[in-house]
Design a protein around this motif. Structure first.
Motif, PDB file in Angstrom:
ATOM      1  N   GLU A  17       0.753  -1.427   0.008  1.00  0.00           N
ATOM      2  CA  GLU A  17      -0.192  -0.026   0.466  1.00  0.00           C
ATOM      3  C   GLU A  17       0.972   1.173  -0.332  1.00  0.00           C
ATOM      4  O   GLU A  17       0.714   2.681  -0.627  1.00  0.00           O
ATOM      5  CB  GLU A  17      -0.874  -0.322   1.043  1.00  0.00           C
ATOM      6  N   ILE A  18       2.112   1.194   0.629  1.00  0.00           N
ATOM      7  CA  ILE A  18       3.093   1.734   0.917  1.00  0.00           C
ATOM      8  C   ILE A  18       3.365   2.851  -0.853  1.00  0.00           C
ATOM      9  O   ILE A  18       3.292   3.414  -1.237  1.00  0.00           O
ATOM     10  CB  ILE A  18       3.948   1.967   2.125  1.00  0.00           C
ATOM     11  N   GLN A  19       4.322   1.615  -1.071  1.00  0.00           N
ATOM     12  CA  GLN A  19       5.172   1.373  -2.348  1.00  0.00           C
ATOM     13  C   GLN A  19       3.908   2.648  -3.458  1.00  0.00           C
ATOM     14  O   GLN A  19       3.965   2.996  -4.243  1.00  0.00           O
ATOM     15  CB  GLN A  19       4.945   0.012  -2.909  1.00  0.00           C
ATOM     16  N   GLU A  20       2.575   1.402  -3.682  1.00  0.00           N
ATOM     17  CA  GLU A  20       1.206   2.112  -4.361  1.00  0.00           C
ATOM     18  C   GLU A  20       0.805   3.596  -4.661  1.00  0.00           C
ATOM     19  O   GLU A  20       0.644   4.224  -5.150  1.00  0.00           O
ATOM     20  CB  GLU A  20      -0.078   1.315  -4.246  1.00  0.00           C
ATOM     21  N   ARG A  24       1.583   6.691  -6.734  1.00  0.00           N
ATOM     22  CA  ARG A  24       1.461   7.201  -7.348  1.00  0.00           C
ATOM     23  C   ARG A  24       0.750   8.581  -7.478  1.00  0.00           C
ATOM     24  O   ARG A  24       0.805   9.503  -8.278  1.00  0.00           O
ATOM     25  CB  ARG A  24      -0.100   6.696  -7.067  1.00  0.00           C
ATOM     26  N   TYR A  25       2.199   9.556  -6.932  1.00  0.00           N
ATOM     27  CA  TYR A  25       2.193  10.500  -6.892  1.00  0.00           C
ATOM     28  C   TYR A  25       3.655  10.741  -7.293  1.00  0.00           C
ATOM     29  O   TYR A  25       5.064  11.893  -6.904  1.00  0.00           O
ATOM     30  CB  TYR A  25       2.059  11.264  -5.607  1.00  0.00           C
ATOM     31  N   GLY A  26       4.685  10.134  -7.996  1.00  0.00           N
ATOM     32  CA  GLY A  26       5.443  10.012  -9.005  1.00  0.00           C
ATOM     33  C   GLY A  26       6.791   9.772  -8.165  1.00  0.00           C
ATOM     34  O   GLY A  26       8.194   9.947  -8.936  1.00  0.00           O
ATOM     35  N   PHE A  27       6.869   9.091  -6.907  1.00  0.00           N
ATOM     36  CA  PHE A  27       8.500   8.319  -7.106  1.00  0.00           C
ATOM     37  C   PHE A  27       8.520   7.450  -7.349  1.00  0.00           C
ATOM     38  O   PHE A  27       8.044   6.394  -7.330  1.00  0.00           O
ATOM     39  CB  PHE A  27       7.819   7.899  -4.936  1.00  0.00           C
TER      40      PHE A  27
END
Length: 84
Positions: A17-20, A24-27
């Motif tokens: 969930e943290i990865q997604e 999603r915000y460009g990281f």
């Protein structure tokens, strides 16, 4: 190599969930993650990016800092580079 501190995450939030959320915000995808339980009320994670410098994370950090995610206002900070 750079690390990102994400504080006040909801207990039980998975690494996936943290990865997604971050991608999603460009990281870029992270290479490692360490969960910091704290005192139970404000758990955190430290996310490690092996091929990414702190300057890139500093440009991306405002996209997610103080964002409301999973019913909590998260605190996101770029940690000082260990080589600095």
């Amino acid at each position: 190599m750079a690390d990102l501190w994400i504080g006040n995450i909801e207990t039980g939030t998975s690494d996936q969930e943290i990865q997604e959320f971050l991608t999603r915000y460009g990281f870029p995808p992270f290479d490692g993650i360490k969960h910091i339980p704290g005192e139970g009320s404000r758990p955190a994670v430290v996310v490690n990016f092996e091929g990414t410098g702190p300057e890139m994370l500093r440009r991306l950090q405002p996209r997610v800092h103080n964002m409301f995610w999973k019913n909590r206002k998260i605190n996101v900070q770029v940690m000082k580079d260990r080589s600095e």
